[in-house]
Motif scaffolding. Structure first.
Motif, PDB file in Angstrom:
ATOM      1  N   ALA A   2       0.833  -1.201   0.000  1.00 23.72           N
ATOM      2  CA  ALA A   2       0.000   0.000   0.000  1.00 23.72           C
ATOM      3  C   ALA A   2       0.867   1.251   0.000  1.00 23.72           C
ATOM      4  N   TYR A   3       0.440   2.251  -0.779  1.00 24.52           N
ATOM      5  CA  TYR A   3       1.196   3.496  -0.923  1.00 24.52           C
ATOM      6  C   TYR A   3       2.653   3.204  -1.266  1.00 24.52           C
ATOM      7  N   GLY A   4       2.856   2.169  -2.082  1.00 28.83           N
ATOM      8  CA  GLY A   4       4.195   1.778  -2.509  1.00 28.83           C
ATOM      9  C   GLY A   4       4.168   1.306  -3.946  1.00 28.83           C
ATOM     10  N   ARG A   5       5.270   0.718  -4.374  1.00 26.48           N
ATOM     11  CA  ARG A   5       5.397   0.337  -5.777  1.00 26.48           C
ATOM     12  C   ARG A   5       4.254  -0.569  -6.241  1.00 26.48           C
TER      13      ARG A   5
ATOM     14  N   THR B   7       8.371   1.162   4.848  1.00 32.38           N
ATOM     15  CA  THR B   7       9.125   2.376   4.522  1.00 32.38           C
ATOM     16  C   THR B   7       9.424   3.228   5.743  1.00 32.38           C
ATOM     17  N   GLY B   8       8.614   3.093   6.790  1.00 30.79           N
ATOM     18  CA  GLY B   8       8.767   3.947   7.961  1.00 30.79           C
ATOM     19  C   GLY B   8       8.160   5.327   7.785  1.00 30.79           C
ATOM     20  N   LEU B   9       7.660   5.643   6.588  1.00 28.18           N
ATOM     21  CA  LEU B   9       7.012   6.938   6.371  1.00 28.18           C
ATOM     22  C   LEU B   9       5.686   6.980   7.114  1.00 28.18           C
ATOM     23  N   THR B  10       5.297   8.179   7.550  1.00 25.70           N
ATOM     24  CA  THR B  10       3.972   8.309   8.145  1.00 25.70           C
ATOM     25  C   THR B  10       2.913   8.145   7.062  1.00 25.70           C
ATOM     26  N   LEU B  11       1.676   7.920   7.498  1.00 26.64           N
ATOM     27  CA  LEU B  11       0.586   7.826   6.531  1.00 26.64           C
ATOM     28  C   LEU B  11       0.452   9.130   5.757  1.00 26.64           C
TER      29      LEU B  11
ATOM     30  N   TRP C 298      -0.229  -2.808   6.648  1.00 22.82           N
ATOM     31  CA  TRP C 298       0.755  -1.778   6.283  1.00 22.82           C
ATOM     32  C   TRP C 298       0.894  -0.684   7.331  1.00 22.82           C
ATOM     33  N   PHE C 299      -0.194  -0.301   7.994  1.00 25.87           N
ATOM     34  CA  PHE C 299      -0.128   0.767   8.998  1.00 25.87           C
ATOM     35  C   PHE C 299      -0.745   0.354  10.338  1.00 25.87           C
ATOM     36  N   GLY C 300      -1.170  -0.898  10.458  1.00 21.70           N
ATOM     37  CA  GLY C 300      -1.883  -1.301  11.669  1.00 21.70           C
ATOM     38  C   GLY C 300      -3.310  -0.786  11.691  1.00 21.70           C
ATOM     39  N   LEU C 301      -3.768  -0.277  10.565  1.00 24.92           N
ATOM     40  CA  LEU C 301      -5.125   0.260  10.424  1.00 24.92           C
ATOM     41  C   LEU C 301      -5.590  -0.082   9.017  1.00 24.92           C
ATOM     42  N   GLY C 302      -6.780  -0.663   8.900  1.00 20.35           N
ATOM     43  CA  GLY C 302      -7.281  -1.046   7.591  1.00 20.35           C
ATOM     44  C   GLY C 302      -8.300  -0.078   7.038  1.00 20.35           C
ATOM     45  N   LEU C 303      -8.725  -0.331   5.798  1.00 27.07           N
ATOM     46  CA  LEU C 303      -9.784   0.432   5.127  1.00 27.07           C
ATOM     47  C   LEU C 303      -9.425   1.910   4.997  1.00 27.07           C
ATOM     48  N   ILE C 304      -8.156   2.204   4.802  1.00 32.34           N
ATOM     49  CA  ILE C 304      -7.698   3.594   4.865  1.00 32.34           C
ATOM     50  C   ILE C 304      -8.250   4.429   3.721  1.00 32.34           C
ATOM     51  N   GLY C 305      -8.301   3.882   2.507  1.00 33.74           N
ATOM     52  CA  GLY C 305      -8.798   4.663   1.382  1.00 33.74           C
ATOM     53  C   GLY C 305     -10.225   5.130   1.583  1.00 33.74           C
ATOM     54  N   SER C 306     -11.099   4.218   2.007  1.00 28.34           N
ATOM     55  CA  SER C 306     -12.496   4.609   2.233  1.00 28.34           C
ATOM     56  C   SER C 306     -12.623   5.476   3.487  1.00 28.34           C
ATOM     57  N   ARG C 307     -11.767   5.267   4.478  1.00 28.55           N
ATOM     58  CA  ARG C 307     -11.784   6.154   5.647  1.00 28.55           C
ATOM     59  C   ARG C 307     -11.441   7.579   5.224  1.00 28.55           C
TER      60      ARG C 307
END
Length: 425
Positions: free
Chosen positions: A35-38, A161-165, A134-143
């Motif tokens: 997610a949010y990656g290649r 990546t260690g990047l923030t959301l 990927w972030f310990g939280l799901g459904l991020i796009g719809s959230r």
């Protein structure tokens, strides 16, 4: 061209997209589209190119979700959204989520081939980061789209990546500052419907001998990704009465939750308990030491908000009992939740009629998984889901959806859209 012929004609498109997504995510023995990656970015690009070929208007919103819009004849009519996700778990299967995005494109292509022009806009959505890995939280796009991100979510860090959301969203063309405003990117009251096609994550359709099903509801969930148990390190010969054994406390907690699960099922209240992580600390565990530390993760899910709330109360009591009995401290730690997703009865009945027109059986099933559809349903958007037969479950390399079964779901979707959205032949 008849509607049936138009649907069948999209099989090569569907297969080409599924094969392309598999190549993008290839990570033997499975598939990884980060997610949010290649992986997710390249999958979005593949889907966007297919939308371009169909003449769809592409857009990226503040959460970096991809929308592919087919304009209808009536700009004032509330749009119909068809969506799912393109990310996967690490070394999972190819079809979880992605099959639904492909189904949306195939439905649009079939309507176009049949000469049906929609009255309202039809949008195919590729929603970001549905998987919680990927972030310990799901459904991020719809959230993001519906302003349902919990406080602090934009500061969560990507597992690889260690990047923030927030940083991850910005890197993919989104606008985290817009998300911080806490208002929906789309007004739920102005959306006509949200539809999602998803592989089934249990063998219910294999058991039923049917290619697709009408989903009645998705469970909501309560998650604690890092439960920490603290006792006391000790020598392996320490008598039982002196021990504060964190590992055995973890075992007690797990068995207590399983007893809860069996009690609830026996009472006719469906739910599920999943413990995905369960371990002593890798940097300190030893054959000759009683471990004073233990960690586990917990996912509790149920189909009604009041049931989830009651389960959370039971969890607190079980934790307190185990902690007192074992002489340890149990910290549940970070918490996330997703609302249950009951499907709209009107859409479900229309799906049933569409399945009959397509000559397909249409069993009605609950889904064992939470999906982006949950957030749309919880936001008041009329929501419907179709489940596709899939052997061997999901979140593993052995996902085994057959393209013909996905085409059956596409047929139901197309017949529904032709009845609801068609402005003419």
């Amino acid at each position: 061209m008849t509607l049936a012929e138009a649907i069948a004609a999209q099989t090569p498109l569907v297969q080409r997209l599924l094969d392309g997504l598999a190549a993008i995510g290839a990570d033997p023995p499975g598939i990884t589209r980060d997610a949010y990656g290649r992986g997710e970015n390249e999958a979005q690009a593949l889907v966007a190119a297919a939308g371009d070929a169909l003449g769809l208007e592409r857009a990226i919103d503040a959460g970096a979700n991809l929308s592919l819009r087919w304009a209808g004849t009536d700009p004032s009519a509330p749009p119909i959204l068809i969506g799912s996700h393109l990310d996967s778990v690490v070394q999972g299967g190819n079809f979880d989520g992605a099959a639904g995005v492909v189904a949306g494109l195939a439905a649009v292509a079939a309507l176009q081939a049949a000469g049906i022009r929609p009255r309202m806009d039809i949008e195919v959505l590729a929603l970001r980061c549905e998987e919680a890995v990927w972030f310990g939280l799901g459904l991020i796009g719809s959230r993001c789209l519906l302003a349902r991100l919990p406080p602090g979510a934009l500061d969560l860090r990507h597992a690889r990546t260690g990047l923030t959301l927030a940083e991850s969203i910005a890197a993919c063309g989104g606008d985290p500052q817009r998300l911080r405003a806490g208002t929906p990117l789309r007004d739920p009251a102005r959306l006509g419907a949200y539809l999602e096609v998803h592989i089934e994550q249990a063998p219910q359709l294999v058991e039923a001998g049917a290619p697709a099903a009408l989903c009645l509801a998705n469970p909501g969930n309560l998650r604690h990704p890092y439960i920490r148990i603290t006792g006391e390190d000790a020598h392996t010969g320490l008598p039982h009465r002196f021990r504060r054994d964190a590992a055995l406390a973890g075992a007690d907690l797990a068995l207590g939750l399983e007893r809860l699960w069996l009690e609830e099922e026996a009472a006719g209240r469906p739910m599920a308990v999943t413990i995905g992580r369960f371990h002593t600390p890798v940097d300190r565990h030893s054959l000759t030491m009683v471990s004073g530390r233990f960690e586990l993760s917990l996912d509790l899910r149920a189909y009604a908000a009041d049931h989830l709330a009651a389960l959370e109360e039971r969890l607190a009591r079980i934790v307190a009992e185990v902690a007192a009995r074992r002489g340890v401290r149990i910290e549940l730690g970070e918490r996330s939740a997703a609302a249950p997703g009951p499907m709209d009865p009107g859409i479900t009945e229309c799906f049933a009629a569409a399945a009959a027109r397509a000559g397909l059986p249409a069993p009605r099933l609950n889904s064992p998984g939470s999906h982006d559809a949950n957030n749309f349903a919880a936001s008041g958007v009329p929501t419907g889901m179709l489940l596709v037969r899939n052997r061997n479950g999901s979140h593993n390399p052995e996902e085994a959806m057959e393209t013909g079964d996905l085409m059956a779901a596409v047929a139901i979707l197309v017949h529904w859209l032709a009845e609801r959205a068609g402005a003419g032949m």
